[in-house]
Design an enzyme around this catalytic site. Structure first.
Site, PDB file in Angstrom:
ATOM      1  CE  LYS A 128      -3.097   2.608   2.893  1.00 47.47           C
ATOM      2  NZ  LYS A 128      -2.978   2.912   4.282  1.00 47.47           N
ATOM      3  CG  ASP A 147      -7.967   3.322   1.886  1.00 48.08           C
ATOM      4  OD1 ASP A 147      -8.860   2.830   1.147  1.00 48.08           O
ATOM      5  OD2 ASP A 147      -8.013   4.495   2.287  1.00 48.08           O
TER       6      ASP A 147
END
Ligand code: SF4
Length: 225
Positions: A128, A147
């Protein structure tokens, strides 16, 4: 029973959702303040389990005091812990920041590397964070940031049924056009904060209500988070 959506129909629906959300959020971009790739890397490490607003408050002072990787190594850990305390998990994040600063200096000439594999070598950096930095600092489309908002909305919109971030990203890479890989999570995040909220989504105000299988206007049930 409703006909199962084909992959081509799903891809068309994804493109439709992106087009509508681009119109709804023409300024969608990362809300983490930064002026270079290194600051974005630091801010993204700090954003774990915190809010972007909280991180921006902390980095307003932090980036004045710590400008380069070696600045993070000149101070004792307890001082850096104090400086980032309010973002939460400050001990772990201090370890990540100092470990990242050390590796940047030892292996990458003090610069943030430009590849996924190299970024993943940095302590505290998972896909991420690497995707955030590659996409937003360098414009490199290596993957799709996943997310909590991207996860929730992708489930509600029927873009994936996977549970882990890695598998959700794999599904999104298959159906989101590559040119939109960087923008797509920002659109999801803006929409998730404003309309498709975790507890009570505002389906009647939603720009993609017609494209969404979970709308309570269709199902009569409030979508779960
Ligand atoms: S219709 Fe409702 S559940 Fe679907 S994306 Fe919009 S707000 Fe979220």
């Amino acid at each position: 029973m409703a006909k199962r959506e084909t992959t081509d129909e799903l891809k068309q629906r994804v493109r439709d959702v992106i087009r509508r959300l681009k119109r709804a959020y023409p300024d969608a971009k990362t809300s983490l303040n930064h002026t270079n790739a290194f600051e974005l890397l630091v801010a993204t490490i700090l954003s774990a389990q915190s809010t972007d607003d909280r991180v921006n408050i902390v980095t307003a002072d932090l980036f004045r005091k710590y400008r380069k990787p070696d600045d993070y190594l000149k101070v004792p850990a307890h001082e850096l812990e104090q400086d980032i305390h309010s973002t939460g998990f400050f001990r772990m994040k201090t370890k990540s920041l100092q470990g990242t600063a050390r590796l940047l200096l030892e292996k990458f000439g003090g610069e943030v590397p430009h590849t996924m594999d190299e970024l993943l070598e940095l302590p505290g950096v998972a896909r991420k964070t690497a995707n955030v930095v590659l996409g937003n600092a360098f414009g490199i489309k290596a993957g799709v940031v996943v997310d909590t908002h991207v996860t929730r909305l992708s489930h509600r919109l029927g873009f994936t049924q996977q549970k882990t971030a890695e598998k959700i990203e794999q599904d999104l890479i298959e159906i989101v056009p590559k040119k939109d890989w960087v923008l797509f999570p920002h659109l999801m995040i803006y929409h998730g904060r404003k309309i498709c909220k975790a507890r009570s989504p505002l389906c009647e105000e939603c720009a993609v209500e017609k494209q969404c299988p979970s709308s309570y206007l269709k199902t009569g049930d409030m979508p779960g988070s």
